[in-house]
Design an enzyme around this catalytic site. Structure first.
Site, mmCIF file in Angstrom:
data_model
loop_
_atom_site.group_PDB
_atom_site.id
_atom_site.type_symbol
_atom_site.label_atom_id
_atom_site.label_comp_id
_atom_site.label_asym_id
_atom_site.label_seq_id
_atom_site.Cartn_x
_atom_site.Cartn_y
_atom_site.Cartn_z
ATOM 1 N N PHE A 137 1.131 -1.249 -0.398
ATOM 2 C CA PHE A 137 0.086 0.088 -0.417
ATOM 3 C C PHE A 137 0.802 1.316 0.142
ATOM 4 O O PHE A 137 1.635 1.309 0.674
ATOM 5 C CB PHE A 137 -0.835 0.151 1.269
ATOM 6 C CG PHE A 137 -2.012 0.901 1.051
ATOM 7 C CD1 PHE A 137 -3.543 0.853 0.353
ATOM 8 C CD2 PHE A 137 -1.736 2.240 1.638
ATOM 9 C CE1 PHE A 137 -4.090 2.088 0.582
ATOM 10 C CE2 PHE A 137 -2.681 3.401 2.118
ATOM 11 C CZ PHE A 137 -4.066 3.531 0.819
ATOM 12 N N ASP A 222 9.173 2.791 1.942
ATOM 13 C CA ASP A 222 7.809 3.221 2.078
ATOM 14 C C ASP A 222 7.518 3.412 3.650
ATOM 15 O O ASP A 222 7.463 2.257 4.448
ATOM 16 C CB ASP A 222 6.223 2.615 1.523
ATOM 17 C CG ASP A 222 5.758 3.778 1.996
ATOM 18 O OD1 ASP A 222 5.534 3.900 3.185
ATOM 19 O OD2 ASP A 222 4.383 3.040 0.966
ATOM 20 N N LYS A 251 2.658 9.033 8.630
ATOM 21 C CA LYS A 251 1.870 9.173 9.756
ATOM 22 C C LYS A 251 1.588 9.589 11.257
ATOM 23 O O LYS A 251 1.752 10.766 11.703
ATOM 24 C CB LYS A 251 1.352 7.689 9.669
ATOM 25 C CG LYS A 251 0.732 7.226 8.793
ATOM 26 C CD LYS A 251 -0.091 5.544 8.526
ATOM 27 C CE LYS A 251 -1.116 5.026 7.354
ATOM 28 N NZ LYS A 251 -0.692 5.027 6.331
HETATM 29 C C1 LIG Z 1 -1.284 5.154 4.795
HETATM 30 C C2 LIG Z 1 0.030 4.684 3.519
HETATM 31 C C3 LIG Z 1 0.258 5.281 3.018
HETATM 32 C C4 LIG Z 1 -0.691 6.804 2.187
HETATM 33 O O1 LIG Z 1 -0.548 7.568 3.427
HETATM 34 P P1 LIG Z 1 -1.253 9.373 2.811
HETATM 35 O O2 LIG Z 1 -1.057 9.867 3.916
HETATM 36 O O3 LIG Z 1 -3.136 8.266 3.185
HETATM 37 O O4 LIG Z 1 -1.931 9.143 2.206
HETATM 38 C C5 LIG Z 1 1.257 5.045 2.214
HETATM 39 N N1 LIG Z 1 1.841 3.829 2.022
HETATM 40 C C6 LIG Z 1 2.137 3.112 3.393
HETATM 41 C C7 LIG Z 1 2.904 2.320 3.923
HETATM 42 C C8 LIG Z 1 0.572 3.479 4.640
HETATM 43 O O5 LIG Z 1 0.576 3.196 5.666
#
Ligand SMILES: *Cc1c(COP(=O)(O)O)cnc(C)c1O
Length: 396
Positions: A137, A222, A251
């Site tokens: 994700f 990420d 986050k």
């Molecule tokens: C939540 C998440 C995103 C996206 O973040 P947003 O602030 O919702 O755009 C990207 N990568 C990972 C691993 C995430 O958990």
């Protein structure tokens, strides 16, 4: 406003994008939140790994209030002290060289993808392939939803940006088969979050690093969910001593204020020139003040260490539930305070029952209960959650 009125207004005026739980939250304190009826909930979701300091941490609240009085926003056409300070801090913590500040995880990843493409073009015009992992994700913009190798998030948005290839996560042979001189970057979560709290085997990330080096491809990690101290180190890649070329975070970084960051090595960020990328809101003084406060508290209160310690305690407690509910619990996995419990069946009913019993938890990938609580929780909060879970699991 009456709860029913709030729900009615939302359903009339807000786009129908979320399946919301039938409660209206109003405020929080530490690891607890309250709804408008005054009911208290233990918050082991923390805004999905966002409220790293819990709710209403005085240091964070004060930093935001002080900065709001001075200046909330100014253009990136000017220097600000907070942005420079935060940049220095993130460089120190990550081991990379330069930062760009965005407003969300998706934006940070979008910046990472753009940077990787620019860099790779300098090597060869057809070096454009970006490889990501199944069950990943990376966000909801068109490029990041394309990087997100899950059809359910992409359906209906075609045509998607080109150049993306997908491989199974934690499968080095699969990656080796797909990689070539055309690969610009491999983009992975150091631990997959939305995909079900999937932890790669030890050595996987180092092997990915080696493959990237072989093909002059960039390693983008990420850390939007697993970063910021959650797994027991500031960044999950630090458990294995792997150095990415680009890392993204968001986050937990602002403790609830929207902020994201992408960092790169000097070699890579040379590919960017003034005007190549940007943001109106990214790196604004308010968000920077919040992030600086969050990082200071993390250091002073040793929150990565706490996440490690309390995480171990919680994993052991969850393991202890397994023999009691063998028909429900399949496996317990996690690192620090990023924990998943894979069930033998969908977790939706358990999440709803936990809500009734006074706990916010979440289920991801259908059958994985996910726990990403504030990083400053204590043993007593874990005990409280386990008691609620026992009650819920007994009836499930
Ligand atoms: C939540 C998440 C995103 C996206 O973040 P947003 O602030 O919702 O755009 C990207 N990568 C990972 C691993 C995430 O958990």
């Amino acid at each position: 406003m009456e709860k029913s009125r709030v729900i009615e207004l939302d359903q009339t005026c807000y786009m129908p994008l979320f399946t919301r739980y039938p409660i209206v939250l109003s405020h929080g304190e530490g690891p607890y939140v309250y709804d408008t009826a005054g009911k208290k909930y233990l918050d082991f979701l923390a805004g999905i790994a966002v409220n790293a300091l819990g709710h209403g941490h005085p240091r964070l609240v004060e930093a935001i209030a002080d900065q709001a009085k001075k200046m909330i926003h100014c253009s990136n056409l000017y220097y600000t002290e907070g942005q420079a300070q935060l940049a220095q801090k993130l460089v120190q913590l990550s081991g990379l060289d330069k930062v760009f500040l965005a407003n969300s995880g998706a934006e940070a990843n979008e910046g990472a993808i753009k940077l990787a493409r620019k860099y790779a073009k300098r090597i060869s015009q057809d070096k454009v392939q970006i490889i990501t992992a199944e069950h990943s994700f990376h966000g909801r913009t068109l490029a990041t939803v394309t990087a997100t190798a899950q059809p359910k998030y992409q359906h209906g948005y075609e045509p998607l940006p080109g150049g993306f290839r997908y491989v199974p996560y934690n499968d080095i042979d699969a990656l080796a088969t797909v990689m070539s001189e055309k690969t610009a970057a491999v983009m992975l979560e150091a631990i997959q979050g939305e995909g079900g709290v999937n932890i790669p085997d030890q050595g996987y990330l180092s092997q990915v690093r080696a493959l990237c080096d072989k093909y002059q491809a960039l390693l983008i990690l990420d850390e939007v969910q697993c970063g910021m101290g959650r797994t027991g180190k500031m960044f999950a890649y630090q458990h294995e001593g792997v150095k990415p070329d680009i890392v993204t975070m968001a986050k937990g970084l602002g403790g609830g204020m929207p902020i994201g960051a992408v960092l790169g090595t000097n070699q890579v960020v040379q590919a960017f020139s003034p005007g190549d990328h940007g943001s109106t809101f990214g790196g604004n003084p308010l968000a920077c003040a919040a992030a600086i406060a969050v990082l200071a508290v993390m250091e002073e209160e040793k929150l990565p260490e706490n996440a490690q310690k309390i995480g171990q305690y919680m994993m052991a407690a969850l393991e202890g539930l397994k023999p009691k509910y063998p028909q429900l619990i399949q496996t317990v996995r996690g690192q620090g305070l990023m924990i998943g419990v894979k069930l033998h069946k969908p977790g939706k009913d358990i999440v709803n029952a936990a809500l009734d019993a006074g706990a916010l938890i979440n289920c991801t990938n259908g059958d994985v209960l996910r726990f990403v609580p504030p990083l400053n929780i204590r043993v007593q909060h874990v005990d409280e959650l386990i008691a609620i879970l026992e009650k819920v699991l007994t009836k499930a």
